[in-house]
Design a protein around this motif. Structure first.
Motif, mmCIF file in Angstrom:
data_model
loop_
_atom_site.group_PDB
_atom_site.id
_atom_site.type_symbol
_atom_site.label_atom_id
_atom_site.label_comp_id
_atom_site.label_asym_id
_atom_site.label_seq_id
_atom_site.Cartn_x
_atom_site.Cartn_y
_atom_site.Cartn_z
ATOM 1 N N ASP A 128 12.976 -3.333 1.511
ATOM 2 C CA ASP A 128 11.921 -3.602 0.653
ATOM 3 C C ASP A 128 10.728 -4.052 1.600
ATOM 4 N N THR A 129 10.938 -4.635 2.579
ATOM 5 C CA THR A 129 9.765 -5.370 3.630
ATOM 6 C C THR A 129 8.991 -3.814 3.973
ATOM 7 N N ALA A 130 9.847 -2.763 4.327
ATOM 8 C CA ALA A 130 9.279 -1.463 4.864
ATOM 9 C C ALA A 130 8.357 -0.619 3.687
ATOM 10 N N SER A 131 8.986 -0.683 2.620
ATOM 11 C CA SER A 131 8.066 -0.032 1.662
ATOM 12 C C SER A 131 6.765 -1.114 1.071
ATOM 13 N N ILE A 132 7.200 -2.133 0.685
ATOM 14 C CA ILE A 132 6.148 -2.869 0.382
ATOM 15 C C ILE A 132 4.732 -3.253 1.285
ATOM 16 N N LEU A 133 5.406 -3.605 2.527
ATOM 17 C CA LEU A 133 4.139 -3.943 3.336
ATOM 18 C C LEU A 133 3.555 -2.883 4.202
ATOM 19 N N TYR A 134 4.342 -1.833 4.359
ATOM 20 C CA TYR A 134 4.100 -0.597 5.305
ATOM 21 C C TYR A 134 4.069 0.760 4.560
ATOM 22 N N ASN A 135 4.472 0.701 3.180
ATOM 23 C CA ASN A 135 4.633 2.229 2.603
ATOM 24 C C ASN A 135 5.454 3.268 3.619
ATOM 25 N N ALA A 136 6.302 2.503 3.896
ATOM 26 C CA ALA A 136 7.307 3.211 4.962
ATOM 27 C C ALA A 136 8.758 3.385 4.633
ATOM 28 N N ARG A 137 9.313 4.338 5.288
ATOM 29 C CA ARG A 137 10.728 4.574 4.880
ATOM 30 C C ARG A 137 11.456 3.643 5.779
ATOM 31 N N GLY A 138 12.848 3.459 5.689
ATOM 32 C CA GLY A 138 13.626 2.821 6.578
ATOM 33 C C GLY A 138 13.542 1.409 6.163
ATOM 34 N N TRP A 139 14.038 0.671 7.312
ATOM 35 C CA TRP A 139 13.954 -0.790 7.160
ATOM 36 C C TRP A 139 13.520 -1.295 8.432
ATOM 37 N N THR A 140 13.013 -2.709 8.229
ATOM 38 C CA THR A 140 12.480 -3.548 9.365
ATOM 39 C C THR A 140 12.676 -4.852 9.011
#
Length: 814
Positions: free
Chosen positions: A394-406
């Protein structure tokens, strides 16, 4: 925690999931992430920071629009105290002799004993992992002489319901903030026909005239990782009742045997000895005659004899292993600083109840694999898999519009993966490379265990997800097109830039190991495109390995290092330890592959690391909370010096660590709010003796020139685990390695065994006579020689799985 005195014992109950916060306290809690309909604003804020950094190169954390990328702590919560059991003598004793308290590290058992006249009173306490129960047994050598009050209490008394039925105390309560259920049960079992039990209140039992009294207690909360993301509050009553019902009907001796087999089976795997003698049976005979508090005081004042100093140092190493075994086992949560070991106001310290993932959490597991305690890493891996990865997507997609996770630098049991706010975390609110760092433990777990199924089913999936995040978020550096992280900040130090050294080193190590995992295991068809993309991006990634204007290893992509700074965090030295990108034994290798214009050689990088470390070691660390920082920072410096084979500097840091951080008589660093420094200390000691930086390489006594005399005279390491899963035993005397035993328990293959004390053939021995070495290698149980090649101080041999090889080094007359 088991503390008290002659007439009083206090059992402090601390439960790892007894946390405030979460979705029950803050209804919209989502791990620090904003709602999806606000995602575009966050993504625009990050894009503005990236654009600003591309133009200005440097951005102070105090710039107003940095706040746009910050998060908050609403619902983050903290670990809070759970409750306690007290045991009081009804008849106070004043005339006592031979009073003794001890913790038996080999058995995981705490004891108290003393005499009143001719009567011996004893208390024995342990916590059994197999039976999920803690036990306190109180005995007397005189029948009918135990007279005690047993009480149970909790600070969460507003909603507490106490029970006292048939010698079983209990309470059930709820945390005021989030209504989380907490419960404790204590079963009291007595021996002695003349004794009587009185339930004097719902919280207390009085026991008079017994021979033996045994307390069985267990406790828990309604938290469960299996109910993520709602974290339903599950009633623990039936689970806890079942635990006690089972143990109270069994034999005490059987419970002890199960505990000793479980705990001892882990603790006994690794041994460390300095300057020991052998008795007639070949058993090690220790030289220490002092109690632990005496050891600490005398060491602190510099008057501790060398043999006792060596004993204290081995004690610290093994004590750290005890803490790992006792608090990080399969089914548990990973360690939160010293949170579960704390009491009262200690537990209220903010940093002690957070997962600090920019060094603290990782350092707490540095010793685990090398001392053959891989099982203790399981909670960390479970935590990543069950909580951090799904929320981090969720953090990757919401904050960065990115795949994966962080995830970011601090998390909790509610899976907080978003940034924190500057208000509470100072300049430590942002560190998305935390996930990449955590993935190092996945790869190490695979190397040490050689478990292909673990790699395929668990580790690779997490590593792939963490890699995808960086594949979508790195930016191209103006001029040469190298891939850099942006925004990037070296933890707790300096401005935002593009590509801090730590970020770049972590991303490189993550990508490199992920590709290696692909080679090591089967690749799904759908992963071929991912592998191709990752391979292409890795070729253009800046590795974060630059030599700066004063010969230092740069902390940032730009040469911003101030030689007068003394930050606590070692940042760019990750590449030396716990990473392996700057590898001393390959300093004559080719230049580091990079797209950057000036490419340093490995030798130049090794020297730059030394320059940086000398500056960092020249004085006290800077910044607030200096006392707290020194523990883990000193330990990290020491282990990094050890990896660079500088025993003199490593010893200096270890001695400083002891002087500054051994502040309590039982070795628990409660005043420093962190256990990581103690574990880092143990890792440094071991690294000075045996190293396994990479598979296929084992370095033995590489710091021999700088070893303290109390270590170098005679010593032994047994049960050291390498990154091939081999088990190594080393013995030395008078700074010379005399034997090395290598058991290839998990795999076959080539081994480069570097024994630093092997002589080159030049120089004179004692009395001007040249010493000559005779080296023999045999398979254990056979006298037939095993072929090997000697290249300087390296012995190259090929080992077969399931076989043990013994290297014997004898000094002969010329």
């Amino acid at each position: 925690m088991f503390g008290g005195s002659v007439n009083y014992e206090r059992l402090i109950l601390s439960e790892e999931s007894c946390w405030t916060g979460g979705p029950q306290e803050y209804a919209s809690y989502w791990g620090g992430n904003v709602p999806r309909d606000q995602a575009s604003q966050k993504q625009e804020a990050f894009a503005r920071m990236q654009q600003t950094l591309a133009e200005k190169r440097i951005l102070k954390p105090t710039m107003p629009f940095v706040k746009d990328v910050m998060g908050d702590e609403e619902g983050f919560g903290r670990q809070v105290e759970f409750g306690e059991i007290t045991v009081e003598e009804v008849n106070l004793r004043e005339s006592v002799r031979d009073y003794r308290r001890e913790l038996d590290l080999e058995k995981g058992v705490a004891r108290v004993s003393y005499f009143v006249d001719k009567t011996l009173y004893s208390r024995e306490q342990f916590c059994s992992y197999p039976d999920a129960v803690c036990i306190l047994r109180i005995q007397s050598s005189t029948p009918g002489s135990i007279n005690i009050r047993v009480s149970l209490s909790t600070p969460h008394s507003t909603s507490a319901e106490y029970s006292n039925i048939h010698n079983r105390l209990g309470f059930k309560s709820h945390l005021d903030s989030n209504n989380l259920t907490i419960e404790a049960q204590v079963a009291v079992k007595t021996e002695g026909a003349t004794g009587i039990s009185l339930a004097t209140s719902p919280q207390q039992i009085v026991l008079m005239g017994f021979d033996t009294v045994t307390l069985y207690y267990t406790f828990g909360t309604g938290w469960s990782a299996n109910t993520f993301p709602e974290f339903a509050n599950l009633d623990p009553h039936e689970r806890l009742t079942g635990v006690l019902d089972k143990v109270v009907t069994g034999w005490y001796g059987d419970l002890v045997d199960k505990h000793l087999k479980d705990y001892g089976g882990l603790f006994s795997r690794f041994r460390l000895e300095f300057g020991v003698d052998q008795n007639d049976q070949g058993t090690s005979v220790g030289k220490n005659t002092l109690t632990t508090d005496q050891l600490v005081v005398k060491s602190h004042t510099g008057i501790l004899p060398s043999s006792e100093e060596a004993h204290l140092e081995t004690l610290l190493v093994q004590y750290s292993r005890y803490l790992l075994i006792a608090s990080s086992r399969p089914g548990a949560l990973p360690l939160t600083g010293n949170g579960i070991w704390a009491s009262d106001d200690n537990i209220a310290a903010t940093l002690s109840s957070r997962y600090g993932m920019n060094i603290g959490l990782q350092m707490q597991y540095w010793m685990a694999e090398m001392t053959d305690l891989g099982e203790t890493v399981t909670p960390l891996i479970d935590y990543m898999e069950q909580l951090l990865q799904p929320r981090g997507q969720d953090t990757a997609s919401i904050l960065y519009n990115a795949r994966g996770w962080t995830t970011q630098p601090f998390s909790n049991i509610w899976a907080h993966t978003g940034p924190l706010s500057d208000a509470t975390a100072k300049d430590l609110f942002y560190f998305p490379a935390a996930a990449a760092w955590l993935c190092q433990h996945l790869w190490d777990r695979y190397l040490y265990s050689q478990d292909d199924k673990f790699l395929k089913d668990r580790a690779y999936k997490l590593m792939k997800g963490a890699s995808l995040f960086w594949m979508d978020t790195l930016v191209k550096e103006r001029g040469n097109g190298s891939l850099l992280s942006s925004p990037s900040q070296s933890p707790g130090h300096g401005p935002f830039t593009e590509g801090s050294a730590l970020d770049q080193q972590l991303v490189f190590q993550l990508w490199d190991r992920t590709l290696e995992a692909v080679v090591s295991g089967p690749v799904n068809e759908k992963d071929k495109e991912f592998v191709q993309e990752l391979t292409s991006k890795l070729a253009t990634l800046s590795r974060g390995l630059k030599v700066g204007s004063w010969g230092q290893l740069q902390e940032w992509n730009l040469d911003l290092d101030d030689p007068h700074d003394r930050p606590a965090h070692l940042g760019p030295l990750y590449a030396v330890y716990p990473g392996d990108q700057i590898y001393l034994q390959q300093q004559d290798a080719l230049q580091v592959v990079s797209r950057e214009g000036e490419v340093p050689t490995m030798r130049e990088l090794v020297e730059a690391a030394r320059v940086s470390l000398r500056r960092l070691s020249a004085g006290s660390v800077s910044g607030e909370g200096k006392e707290f920082e020194q523990g883990w920072s000193r330990a990290w410096r020491a282990v990094t010096w050890a990896r660079l084979n500088d025993g003199h500097q490593a010893t200096r840091e270890l001695d400083t660590f002891k002087r500054q951080n051994l502040v309590s008589s039982n070795l628990v660093p409660l005043s420093l709010k962190d256990l990581s420094g103690h574990v880092g200390y143990g890792a440094a000691v071991i690294e000075m003796l045996v190293q396994s930086p990479r598979p296929g390489n084992v370095n033995v006594l590489t710091c021999f020139e700088g070893l303290p005399d109390r270590w170098a005279k005679q010593g032994k390491v047994a049960g050291y685990r390498t990154r091939d899963g081999h088990i190594v035993t080393v013995e030395w005397k008078d700074r010379r390695v005399r034997s090395v035993e290598l058991a290839a328990v998990l795999r076959k293959g080539a081994v480069n065994l570097r024994i630093a004390t092997l002589m080159s053939g030049e120089g004179e021995g004692e009395g001007g006579r040249r010493e000559v070495e005779m080296i023999t290698v045999v398979m254990k149980g056979s006298k037939k020689p095993v072929q090997f090649v000697k290249d300087g101080d390296v012995l190259r041999l090929t080992v077969a799985k399931g076989s043990t090889y013994v290297v014997q080094i004898d000094l002969l007359e010329p």
